[in-house]
Design a protein around this motif. Structure first.
Motif, PDB file in Angstrom:
ATOM      1  N   PHE A 105      41.055  43.576  53.209  1.00 52.09           N
ATOM      2  CA  PHE A 105      39.074  41.976  53.921  1.00 52.09           C
ATOM      3  C   PHE A 105      38.878  41.816  52.444  1.00 52.09           C
ATOM      4  CE2 PHE A 105      37.552  46.872  54.437  1.00 52.09           C
ATOM      5  CZ  PHE A 105      36.506  47.119  52.991  1.00 52.09           C
ATOM      6  N   THR A 106      40.036  42.569  50.942  1.00 53.96           N
ATOM      7  CA  THR A 106      39.589  41.582  49.818  1.00 53.96           C
ATOM      8  C   THR A 106      40.359  42.533  48.606  1.00 53.96           C
ATOM      9  OG1 THR A 106      37.709  41.116  48.241  1.00 53.96           O
ATOM     10  CG2 THR A 106      37.499  43.286  48.755  1.00 53.96           C
ATOM     11  N   SER A 107      39.995  41.886  47.594  1.00 54.09           N
ATOM     12  CA  SER A 107      41.334  42.383  47.046  1.00 54.09           C
ATOM     13  C   SER A 107      40.316  41.837  45.116  1.00 54.09           C
ATOM     14  CB  SER A 107      42.398  42.060  46.732  1.00 54.09           C
ATOM     15  OG  SER A 107      42.873  40.930  46.819  1.00 54.09           O
ATOM     16  N   PHE A 108      41.159  41.814  43.895  1.00 50.23           N
ATOM     17  CA  PHE A 108      40.883  41.546  42.760  1.00 50.23           C
ATOM     18  C   PHE A 108      41.436  41.982  41.914  1.00 50.23           C
ATOM     19  CE2 PHE A 108      38.001  44.987  42.617  1.00 50.23           C
ATOM     20  CZ  PHE A 108      37.824  45.975  41.683  1.00 50.23           C
ATOM     21  N   ASP A 109      41.535  41.767  40.075  1.00 50.26           N
ATOM     22  CA  ASP A 109      42.008  41.868  39.508  1.00 50.26           C
ATOM     23  C   ASP A 109      41.722  42.218  37.980  1.00 50.26           C
ATOM     24  OD1 ASP A 109      43.903  41.081  36.668  1.00 50.26           O
ATOM     25  OD2 ASP A 109      45.932  41.193  38.393  1.00 50.26           O
ATOM     26  N   CYS A 110      42.025  43.105  37.482  1.00 44.54           N
ATOM     27  CA  CYS A 110      40.851  43.765  36.590  1.00 44.54           C
ATOM     28  C   CYS A 110      40.846  42.866  35.051  1.00 44.54           C
ATOM     29  CB  CYS A 110      41.689  45.121  35.614  1.00 44.54           C
ATOM     30  SG  CYS A 110      41.065  46.902  36.748  1.00 44.54           S
ATOM     31  N   SER A 111      41.785  42.032  35.197  1.00 40.32           N
ATOM     32  CA  SER A 111      41.822  40.896  33.965  1.00 40.32           C
ATOM     33  C   SER A 111      40.799  39.530  34.270  1.00 40.32           C
ATOM     34  CB  SER A 111      43.540  40.284  34.101  1.00 40.32           C
ATOM     35  OG  SER A 111      43.250  38.977  35.387  1.00 40.32           O
ATOM     36  N   THR A 147      30.136  42.033  46.945  1.00 38.53           N
ATOM     37  CA  THR A 147      29.639  40.771  46.515  1.00 38.53           C
ATOM     38  C   THR A 147      30.178  39.846  45.423  1.00 38.53           C
ATOM     39  OG1 THR A 147      28.711  42.545  45.118  1.00 38.53           O
ATOM     40  CG2 THR A 147      28.028  42.131  46.733  1.00 38.53           C
ATOM     41  N   ARG A 148      30.751  40.116  44.344  1.00 42.11           N
ATOM     42  CA  ARG A 148      32.426  40.208  43.756  1.00 42.11           C
ATOM     43  C   ARG A 148      30.972  39.750  41.952  1.00 42.11           C
ATOM     44  NH1 ARG A 148      36.312  40.731  45.605  1.00 42.11           N
ATOM     45  NH2 ARG A 148      38.040  39.180  44.099  1.00 42.11           N
ATOM     46  N   GLU A 149      30.400  41.577  41.967  1.00 37.84           N
ATOM     47  CA  GLU A 149      29.242  41.403  41.117  1.00 37.84           C
ATOM     48  C   GLU A 149      30.387  42.663  40.803  1.00 37.84           C
ATOM     49  OE1 GLU A 149      25.125  39.761  43.112  1.00 37.84           O
ATOM     50  OE2 GLU A 149      26.367  42.171  43.141  1.00 37.84           O
ATOM     51  N   TYR A 150      29.478  42.076  38.506  1.00 35.03           N
ATOM     52  CA  TYR A 150      30.426  43.730  37.977  1.00 35.03           C
ATOM     53  C   TYR A 150      28.898  43.958  36.740  1.00 35.03           C
ATOM     54  CZ  TYR A 150      32.587  40.690  34.270  1.00 35.03           C
ATOM     55  OH  TYR A 150      33.164  39.715  33.657  1.00 35.03           O
ATOM     56  N   ILE A 151      29.438  45.366  36.519  1.00 31.78           N
ATOM     57  CA  ILE A 151      28.093  44.959  35.134  1.00 31.78           C
ATOM     58  C   ILE A 151      29.202  46.047  33.968  1.00 31.78           C
ATOM     59  CG2 ILE A 151      25.824  44.818  36.162  1.00 31.78           C
ATOM     60  CD1 ILE A 151      25.742  48.001  36.071  1.00 31.78           C
ATOM     61  N   GLU A 152      28.787  45.014  32.457  1.00 30.62           N
ATOM     62  CA  GLU A 152      29.415  46.512  31.098  1.00 30.62           C
ATOM     63  C   GLU A 152      28.593  47.265  30.885  1.00 30.62           C
ATOM     64  OE1 GLU A 152      31.641  45.396  26.498  1.00 30.62           O
ATOM     65  OE2 GLU A 152      31.884  43.501  29.321  1.00 30.62           O
ATOM     66  N   PHE A 153      28.879  48.644  30.735  1.00 27.77           N
ATOM     67  CA  PHE A 153      27.141  49.027  29.488  1.00 27.77           C
ATOM     68  C   PHE A 153      28.227  49.773  28.485  1.00 27.77           C
ATOM     69  CE2 PHE A 153      28.921  51.918  33.638  1.00 27.77           C
ATOM     70  CZ  PHE A 153      28.951  52.870  33.340  1.00 27.77           C
ATOM     71  N   VAL A 388      24.591  41.297  35.057  1.00 30.65           N
ATOM     72  CA  VAL A 388      25.657  40.801  35.600  1.00 30.65           C
ATOM     73  C   VAL A 388      26.166  39.667  35.421  1.00 30.65           C
ATOM     74  CG1 VAL A 388      26.013  40.676  38.109  1.00 30.65           C
ATOM     75  CG2 VAL A 388      23.486  42.576  38.003  1.00 30.65           C
ATOM     76  N   SER A 389      27.314  40.018  35.664  1.00 31.23           N
ATOM     77  CA  SER A 389      28.236  38.833  35.950  1.00 31.23           C
ATOM     78  C   SER A 389      29.544  38.423  36.974  1.00 31.23           C
ATOM     79  CB  SER A 389      29.481  38.594  34.375  1.00 31.23           C
ATOM     80  OG  SER A 389      28.573  38.878  33.710  1.00 31.23           O
ATOM     81  N   LEU A 390      29.788  37.851  37.400  1.00 33.86           N
ATOM     82  CA  LEU A 390      30.487  37.636  38.502  1.00 33.86           C
ATOM     83  C   LEU A 390      32.324  37.193  38.304  1.00 33.86           C
ATOM     84  CD1 LEU A 390      28.104  34.856  40.439  1.00 33.86           C
ATOM     85  CD2 LEU A 390      27.780  37.705  41.150  1.00 33.86           C
ATOM     86  N   PHE A 391      32.439  37.871  38.942  1.00 35.01           N
ATOM     87  CA  PHE A 391      34.273  38.049  38.814  1.00 35.01           C
ATOM     88  C   PHE A 391      34.979  36.541  40.024  1.00 35.01           C
ATOM     89  CE2 PHE A 391      34.078  41.461  40.822  1.00 35.01           C
ATOM     90  CZ  PHE A 391      35.373  42.002  41.279  1.00 35.01           C
TER      91      PHE A 391
END
Length: 392
Positions: A105-111, A147-153, A388-391
């Protein structure tokens, strides 16, 4: 008469959408949340675009909590360190009907996160904890594929107070009472050091460390019952599991079942409501131990002995099996890494007492990770002090 009936039916159809819209519009928000949270994921996505009021409701913590309470556990699969696919299980993974095994039901790429390759170090309530494998990276990532959200810490090396070339263990979970999501990093050089990152605080904290943890490349901290679990360092023949309570931030220990001295071929995981250990020491079979009563080390039970099946690598059948899901009927889904470092997905049928490779979905990959994943709409924007960023 027939013409009149058709006219009435036509009129009713014309009024139905408006009537339904007005009906839903006038419902209390808690009722609308209850209705929307029961819909399939794709339908919820459509609802976001239907009405602004629905879109706003779907972004609330109330909706995320309501949906999560009903969400059914699926699986996230990463191949070649960068391609991620999220699947739902269908019909108990019925081997007799291969068309009804999985539904992506969904997918994404690390890039899309601006990084190259990652390990999955944890999966909790729809959030993934990713650890970049690059030697020059000092950051970690939390993302929600729904939600297509990510954070970097970032993690600052100065926190170690010394050059580090030792054992590292990770964990990711949520505390039972406060509901705080926490990342744990423990390192061991000459002594154990433990740091905690609580989402929403924007900083790492050092806390009293527990016992030195084993150098087990096969297991991240298994999250269950508000706690994280690792094998204790077995250099001195330890037969203990370290348990970290995310609420109190304290360590405790309990015994694991009788296992070979080295834990390099064992995997500790949480399967459903149970803490489990998969013993891969034997070349041809795996033993799956289940803790029937959590915290009671007398309740360890050898639940299954499963033949791995044969794929020869340099003339030898071998490999490490990672359990992914234990179904109610006793079937087990797992990945298998052979000595040639090739991965495949296996399925143990408790009915037939046989193990078969799952074809047509994943195939064989030079690198595969799989982990239970419960889809959710928990928004990373609900955590203060996080960028928060979006991909896509």
């Amino acid at each position: 008469m027939r013409a009149t009936k058709q006219k009435i039916m036509k009129s009713a159809k014309q009024k139905t959408p408006k009537m339904e819209a007005e009906f839903l519009k006038n419902l209390p928000s808690e009722i609308v949340i209850e209705i929307l949270s029961r819909l399939p994921l794709r339908t919820i996505g459509i609802c976001r675009r239907v009405r602004k009021s629905w879109r706003d409701l779907l972004g609330t913590r109330e909706f995320a909590d309501s949906h999560l309470s009903k969400s059914v556990q699926g699986m996230v699969v990463c191949t070649e360190f960068d391609n991620y696919e999220v699947f739902a299980f269908e019909d108990g993974l019925d081997l007799e009907d291969p068309k009804r095994r999985y539904r992506e039901f969904t997918s994404f790429d690390c890039s899309e996160l601006g990084i190259s390759i990652c390990n999955i170090k944890g999966s909790v309530n729809g959030l993934l904890f990713l650890n970049p494998l690059s030697s020059i990276s000092d950051a970690y990532y939390i993302c929600n594929p729904i939600t297509r959200e990510y954070i970097e810490f970032p993690y600052e090396q100065r926190l170690l107070d010394e050059d580090f070339n030792g054992t590292v263990n990770y964990g990711f979970g949520v505390s039972k009472v406060s509901g705080q999501y926490k990342v744990i990093k423990t390192v061991h050089v000459n002594k154990s050091i433990c740091h905690v990152y609580t989402l929403g605080t924007g900083k790492w904290r050092r806390i009293p460390a527990g016992p030195p943890l084993g150098d087990n490349k096969n297991s991240s901290g298994a999250f269950l019952n508000g706690c994280l679990h690792w094998f204790v360092d077995d250099d001195e023949g330890s037969d203990l599991i370290s348990c970290f309570d995310l609420e109190t931030e304290t360590f405790s220990m309990f015994a694991h079942p009788p296992l070979p001295l080295s834990k390099r071929h064992q995997v500790i995981v949480a399967l459903g409501d149970y803490l489990c250990i998969c013993d891969n020491t034997d070349e041809n079979e795996i033993a799956l131990w289940v803790m029937k009563e959590y915290g009671n080390d007398k309740s360890w039970t050898k639940e299954f002995v499963i033949r791995k099946g044969y794929r020869y690598c340099r003339g030898r059948p071998s490999g490490i099996v990672y359990p992914i899901k234990l179904f109610e009927d006793g079937h087990v889904l797992m990945t298998w890494e052979d000595r040639c470092k090739e991965f495949s997905m296996l399925y143990y049928s408790n009915k037939a007492k046989t193990t078969a490779e799952v074809h047509g979905v994943f195939g064989i990959s030079s690198r595969m990770q799989a982990m239970p994943y419960t889809p959710s709409f928990v928004s990373l924007k609900s955590f203060p002090k996080e960028d928060v960023s979006l991909f896509r």
